[in-house]
Design a protein around this motif. Structure first.
Motif, short mmCIF file in Angstrom:
data_model
loop_
_atom_site.label_atom_id
_atom_site.label_comp_id
_atom_site.label_asym_id
_atom_site.label_seq_id
_atom_site.Cartn_x
_atom_site.Cartn_y
_atom_site.Cartn_z
N ALA A 121 -2.34 4.45 -3.96
CA ALA A 121 -3.12 3.24 -4.21
C ALA A 121 -4.62 3.52 -4.29
O ALA A 121 -5.32 2.97 -5.14
CB ALA A 121 -2.82 2.20 -3.13
N SER A 122 -5.11 4.37 -3.41
CA SER A 122 -6.56 4.64 -3.41
C SER A 122 -6.97 5.33 -4.71
O SER A 122 -8.04 5.03 -5.27
CB SER A 122 -6.92 5.50 -2.21
OG SER A 122 -6.21 6.73 -2.21
N VAL B 178 -9.28 -11.42 -6.40
CA VAL B 178 -7.89 -11.47 -5.96
C VAL B 178 -7.35 -12.87 -6.23
O VAL B 178 -7.94 -13.86 -5.79
CB VAL B 178 -7.76 -11.12 -4.47
CG1 VAL B 178 -6.30 -11.19 -4.03
CG2 VAL B 178 -8.34 -9.74 -4.20
N ASN C 283 -7.04 2.70 -7.41
CA ASN C 283 -8.21 1.84 -7.21
C ASN C 283 -9.46 2.49 -7.77
O ASN C 283 -10.26 1.84 -8.46
CB ASN C 283 -8.38 1.56 -5.72
CG ASN C 283 -7.43 0.50 -5.21
OD1 ASN C 283 -6.89 -0.29 -5.98
ND2 ASN C 283 -7.21 0.48 -3.90
N LYS C 284 -9.64 3.75 -7.50
CA LYS C 284 -10.83 4.46 -7.98
C LYS C 284 -10.84 4.56 -9.50
O LYS C 284 -11.88 4.34 -10.15
CB LYS C 284 -10.88 5.86 -7.36
CG LYS C 284 -12.08 6.70 -7.76
CD LYS C 284 -12.08 8.04 -7.06
CE LYS C 284 -13.29 8.87 -7.46
NZ LYS C 284 -13.36 9.11 -8.92
N ASP D 148 -12.61 -2.57 -4.73
CA ASP D 148 -13.92 -3.14 -4.40
C ASP D 148 -14.43 -3.98 -5.56
O ASP D 148 -14.49 -3.51 -6.71
CB ASP D 148 -14.92 -2.02 -4.08
CG ASP D 148 -14.56 -1.29 -2.80
OD1 ASP D 148 -13.82 -1.88 -1.98
OD2 ASP D 148 -14.98 -0.13 -2.63
N GLU E 26 0.84 -1.20 0.00
CA GLU E 26 0.00 0.00 0.00
C GLU E 26 0.88 1.25 0.00
O GLU E 26 1.94 1.29 0.62
CB GLU E 26 -0.91 0.00 1.23
CG GLU E 26 -1.86 1.17 1.34
CD GLU E 26 -3.04 1.05 0.41
OE1 GLU E 26 -3.78 2.03 0.26
OE2 GLU E 26 -3.23 -0.05 -0.19
N ALA F 112 2.69 -1.74 4.47
CA ALA F 112 1.36 -2.28 4.76
C ALA F 112 0.84 -2.97 3.52
O ALA F 112 1.20 -2.63 2.39
CB ALA F 112 0.41 -1.16 5.19
N SER F 113 -0.02 -3.97 3.73
CA SER F 113 -0.55 -4.75 2.61
C SER F 113 -1.50 -3.90 1.77
O SER F 113 -2.22 -3.04 2.29
CB SER F 113 -1.29 -5.98 3.13
OG SER F 113 -0.39 -6.83 3.83
N LEU F 114 -1.50 -4.15 0.47
CA LEU F 114 -2.33 -3.40 -0.46
C LEU F 114 -3.81 -3.71 -0.26
O LEU F 114 -4.19 -4.87 -0.10
CB LEU F 114 -1.91 -3.74 -1.90
CG LEU F 114 -2.69 -3.08 -3.02
CD1 LEU F 114 -2.47 -1.58 -3.01
CD2 LEU F 114 -2.31 -3.68 -4.37
N LYS F 115 -4.61 -2.67 -0.27
CA LYS F 115 -6.06 -2.84 -0.17
C LYS F 115 -6.63 -3.04 -1.56
O LYS F 115 -6.41 -2.22 -2.46
CB LYS F 115 -6.69 -1.61 0.48
CG LYS F 115 -6.22 -1.38 1.92
CD LYS F 115 -6.84 -0.12 2.49
CE LYS F 115 -6.33 0.12 3.91
NZ LYS F 115 -6.89 1.38 4.49
N ALA F 116 -7.36 -4.13 -1.75
CA ALA F 116 -7.87 -4.49 -3.08
C ALA F 116 -9.00 -3.56 -3.50
O ALA F 116 -9.71 -2.97 -2.67
CB ALA F 116 -8.33 -5.94 -3.09
#
Length: 960
Positions: free
Chosen positions: A201-202, A628, A205-206, A624, A197, A618-622
């Protein structure tokens, strides 16, 4: 089974044509040889009736033939190069164009081959279905997001390489929204993520969720325990061993090793780490000898080929060896008074401290120079002369750094191993007898190595030694000044080395600088200007002072010298690499313009690492709704080695079968082999004891009449240490030596009669040969024909005095004023004898000195003569408190008198005085006895009577 056969391929399939020869081989092995012809030979009738035990079969057994056919088949199959390639694991919606997003920062470098193989699988799927592909990357030069055929996709991906810095997902997110916004809902997404992360990343993701609205998003990551692992410096890395911290975002158990490598890639040490389940970091340490430690140029995680798994070290991470010499001994009872206490604590975080094993300055400096330190520090060591000066001068001219601190001994003048000549006498700042007030350090100049250091407001200097400005050489540099402009730290070149002088003490006697954080930083900066390792044979190389001066300008750019690529390999910087400002080197972050690597001149590089102190993962947030998955590297399994191994095993089996079942020759070699083995063992057993006995016979035997050079010294040590004894120095004049012996013997009798001290008979010593440390008091008569002492004797006497011993120098007449010691060019016997000795400032015994009350209350110190009071080490006034110029618990190490004390104490065997005393007669003799008792008690008990607890008893004896 069918899938495995579909994945089987051959690198040389034409070799399989050799299998067609197997029937021919079978036929050859099974063929019956032609029947032999019968020839009549009369003598053969003699052989009739003999039994022929060994018979040759007509043809080989079928099972042996089959075994040999299998050997041939295995060899032919291995030569064909068979290998199995696992089927593709990628999955995507083939009905829509596919956007492939790749994290190609350093985090993905260690498994880049798996990503490349996975991309090949995606291209293969697209090729079969005619799917259009898009390729977007988070690091490196941005390329337009345009439709690609599978062939173009392969070419673009083949040109990609992991970058040595983290990718910028926010930039890619903006590009996706800008160039693919019109494709909303028409694309599927396959994101080959690095699993970590970050701040962008956010946004990515969007953007991907918007583009794939209603479509499919596949997020591929590394398997558990195979994610990116990084290396950075541990918080405790400045002190002790080299320490490193391993960081990760994964939570599964993981273990590995960290290697310490030289600049040439040689492995010096390996440390193992173990990351337990849920742990995000672990630490390792390398405790290496200094010579090996300073060769460590990089740390890397074994098997993790990425820029983040490499931590580069520069000169700031390397430690110097520092030799430390002080005038006082190890004051364990009062360490806060010792300069070495403050120096050791200031230097320990970034240097290896070497202390000499002896206080003998000659031996100590020889030992230190032999240890090859980068720096030697002398704390209030006065005038250097003879072999000590020559040795240290050679050390400095050979490239070493000599740091000296001021003190009472250097107030009397310096020597040639100083950056500038000194004025005699110190300068007191503040106190009741001065108009000046304590001074604070001025802001450091731009050319000073201390530039940009913050000066605390409460640092104050109350005393200093002044340099003579009229005699200051041109090459002398002032690294630090007081607010009134007088030097605080000066430095000068000497040969290829450096002389540095602090004009204050290394303890709080003259300032509170040694107890401030500024002192630690000043010592660190000073050591950085020294060579990393001193080599006395090297007369060339970089100038440490010039090197430091070159790096003093904090705004000067540091050009990239060597940089890391994404796989952690050090190489020449590319065109995109840009310099960094020296002042920002500690806070700079890696990016495309400043990749990790070494910046600055080759002899003073600064390391910039991909992962720095304080970084966490920190681990990446997938995304939505994303699917995975885990991509695995499609590793090809080569079958040729296994087939060759099978052929070898079958061949050995064939040999064993023939030996066991088709022949009986085995017993023929068993007996010879056993006999040879027995013969070898017999020879080994017979020769080994003989060799040991022979070795014992030739072992050297000590000669029966050989003299033991240590026996006399041991006997002397036992005689001197088993009983408290005083000593006198042999002068070569038998009359003077007999008076010294009789005087100390008489004093010993007085002590036994009047005090609890019961000394043994005095011992004569020769300072050039005998050890002095056994005696609390040494009487040294100074004769008119006294000659200068050799350097090694001066060093021994100096060490004895500085370690708590007391010497009485008695000139025995009124012509040799002790004041002559202060006149270095004097021609008196006393100055001839001790002119080169490192003697502290002297003063006449003050009225409140401990000598006046250590046993008797005295106002004068007569002997055979009454020429005035003796001289002792002087007190140094500093501020409002009187501080001793001596360090041995406030006790003077020297007493200089001209009153001929030994003649006044001398007694014959009947306890009768041997010499008359003038002008006071027997009253004066009694006072001389009391003087002797006070001196003896002073030497034995130190400043005991200076304690305030004795004041009431003293006042009562005075009648108050």
């Amino acid at each position: 089974m069918i899938g495995a056969l579909q994945s089987l391929s051959f690198s040389a399939p034409w070799m399989l044509t050799g299998l067609a020869a197997l029937p021919l081989i079978w036929w050859l092995l099974r063929a019956t040889p032609p029947r032999p012809d019968t020839v009549a030979f009369p003598p053969t009738s003699i052989l009739v009736g003999l039994k022929h035990r060994e018979k040759t079969p007509v043809r080989s057994p079928w099972w042996l033939t089959a075994l040999r056919i299998l050997v041939a088949a295995a060899v032919i199959g291995a030569l064909a190069g068979p290998h199995i390639k696992p089927p593709a694991t990628a999955s995507s919606t083939l009905a829509q164009p596919l956007l492939v997003v790749v994290d190609n920062g350093w985090q993905s470098a260690s498994r880049w081959a798996a990503r490349r193989a996975f991309a090949e699988q995606l291209a293969a799927l697209a090729e079969g279905s005619g799917q259009t592909l898009f390729l977007g990357v988070t690091a490196g030069p941005a390329a337009p997001l345009q439709p690609l055929t599978p062939v173009e996709f392969r070419q673009r991906f083949a040109s990609l390489l992991p970058q040595p810095y983290p990718g910028d997902r926010a930039v890619l997110a903006a590009q996706v929204e800008r160039e693919l916004g019109t494709q909303r809902g028409k694309l599927s997404v396959a994101w080959l993520a690095d699993g970590i992360e970050d701040s962008g990343a956010s946004a990515l993701n969007k953007a991907l969720a918007d583009v794939a609205a209603g479509g499919v998003i596949d997020l591929y990551g590394d398997p558990n325990g195979a994610g990116a692992v990084a290396l950075t410096r541990a918080t405790s890395a400045n002190a002790g061993p080299i320490a490193a911290k391993i960081l990760r975002a994964d939570s599964s158990p993981q273990s590995g090793q960290v290697a310490a490598l030289t600049a040439r890639g040689e492995r010096l040490s390996v440390a193992s780490f173990d990351l337990r389940s849920g742990a995000s970091s672990a630490e390792v340490a390398f405790d290496l000898p200094l010579d090996l430690r300073n060769q460590v140029a990089r740390l890397e995680i074994v098997g993790e080929a990425s820029a983040g798994a490499v931590f580069l070290l520069d000169g700031r991470s390397q430690r110097r060896r520092v030799g430390l010499v002080a005038t006082e001994g190890n004051d364990e009872a009062q360490p806060l008074l010792s300069p070495t206490y403050y120096l050791e604590r200031a230097l320990t975080p970034f240097a290896e401290i070497v202390r000499p094993r002896t206080a003998n300055l000659d031996v100590a400096t020889a030992d230190l120079v032999a240890a090859k330190p980068s720096v030697i520090i002398l704390s209030d060591v006065g005038r250097l002369s003879g072999s000590v000066r020559e040795r240290l001068n050679a050390f400095v001219e050979g490239g070493g750094m000599l740091i000296r601190f001021a003190g009472p001994r250097l107030e009397q003048g310096g020597d040639t191993l100083l950056p500038a000549p000194l004025r005699e006498g110190g300068r007191t700042l503040g106190g009741a007898m001065t108009w000046t007030s304590p001074q604070t350090p001025a802001a450091f100049e731009e050319e000073s190595p201390f530039n940009r250091l913050t000066i605390p407001k409460d640092v104050a200097i109350t005393r200093q030694v002044l340099a003579d400005p009229a005699k200051m050489p041109r090459e002398t540099k002032v690294w630090a000044r007081l607010s009134d402009g007088t030097p605080l730290v000066t430095a000068a070149r000497r040969g290829t080395g450096t002389l540095v002088f602090f004009h204050i003490t290394a303890n709080p006697d003259w300032s509170n600088l040694p107890i401030s954080g500024l002192f630690v930083e000043m010592m660190r900066k000073t050591l950085e200007a020294s060579p990393l390792q001193f080599s006395p044979t090297s007369k060339t190389g970089a100038d440490p002072v010039d090197m430091q001066a070159a790096s003093l300008n904090q705004d000067a750019p540091l050009k990239p010298w060597r940089v890391l690529d994404g796989f952690g390999k050090l190489g020449v910087p590319g065109e995109r690499a840009q310099p960094i400002a020296a002042g920002a080197a500690d806070t700079a972050r890696v990016n495309a313009a400043n990749p990790p690597g070494l910046y600055g001149p080759q002899n003073a590089v600064r390391a910039l690492n991909a992962v720095q102190d304080g970084d966490t993962f920190a681990s990446l947030k997938a995304v939505d709704g994303a699917r995975v998955s885990v991509f695995t590297e499609a590793k090809t399994i080569a079958l040729a080695p296994w087939l060759f191994l099978a052929a070898l095993c079958l061949f050995l089996l064939d040999g064993v079968a023939c030996a066991l079942f088709l022949g009986r020759s085995a017993p023929r070699w068993r007996k010879p082999a056993a006999a040879a083995l027995a013969l070898g063992l017999g020879l080994a057993l017979s020769f080994a004891p003989e060799s040991r006995a022979e070795a014992r016979n030739v072992a050297p035997k000590p000669a029966a009449n050989a003299s033991d050079p240590s026996k006399d010294a041991a006997d002397f040590a036992m005689a001197a240490s088993l009983e408290t004894r005083f000593a006198y120095v042999l002068t070569g004049n038998s009359e003077a030596d007999s008076v010294s012996q009789a005087g100390l013997a008489g004093l010993s009798r007085i002590l036994s009669a009047r005090t609890a001290v019961e000394p043994g008979e005095p011992i004569a010593v020769d300072p050039a040969k005998d050890e002095l440390v056994f005696f609390p008091l040494i009487y040294w008569p100074v004769l008119a024909n006294a000659e200068p002492l050799p350097d090694h004797v001066l060093a021994k006497v100096d060490a004895y005095m500085k370690q708590g011993g007391l010497i009485i120098f008695d000139t025995k007449n009124d012509e040799a004023n002790p004041e002559s010691l202060l006149a270095r060019g004097g021609r008196t016997p006393l100055s001839q004898l001790l002119g080169k000795l490192d003697i502290p400032p002297l003063q006449r015994v003050p009225d409140d000195h401990v000598l006046t009350r250590s046993f008797y209350l005295l106002q004068s110190f007569p002997g055979r003569w009454d020429n005035g009071d003796p001289w002792v080490e002087a007190r140094q006034e500093s501020g409002d408190a009187a501080r001793r110029g001596v360090k041995s618990d406030g006790v003077s190490s020297i007493i200089v008198t001209s009153n001929d004390l030994a003649s006044a104490w001398a007694m014959d065997d009947a306890d009768r005085p041997m010499f008359a005393v003038v002008p006071g007669g027997e009253d004066q003799r009694e006072m001389s006895y009391r003087v002797g008792v006070n001196i003896a008690m002073y030497a034995l008990t130190g400043n005991y009577k200076a304690d305030q607890v004795h004041v009431p008893a003293i006042l009562e004896r005075l009648g108050h």
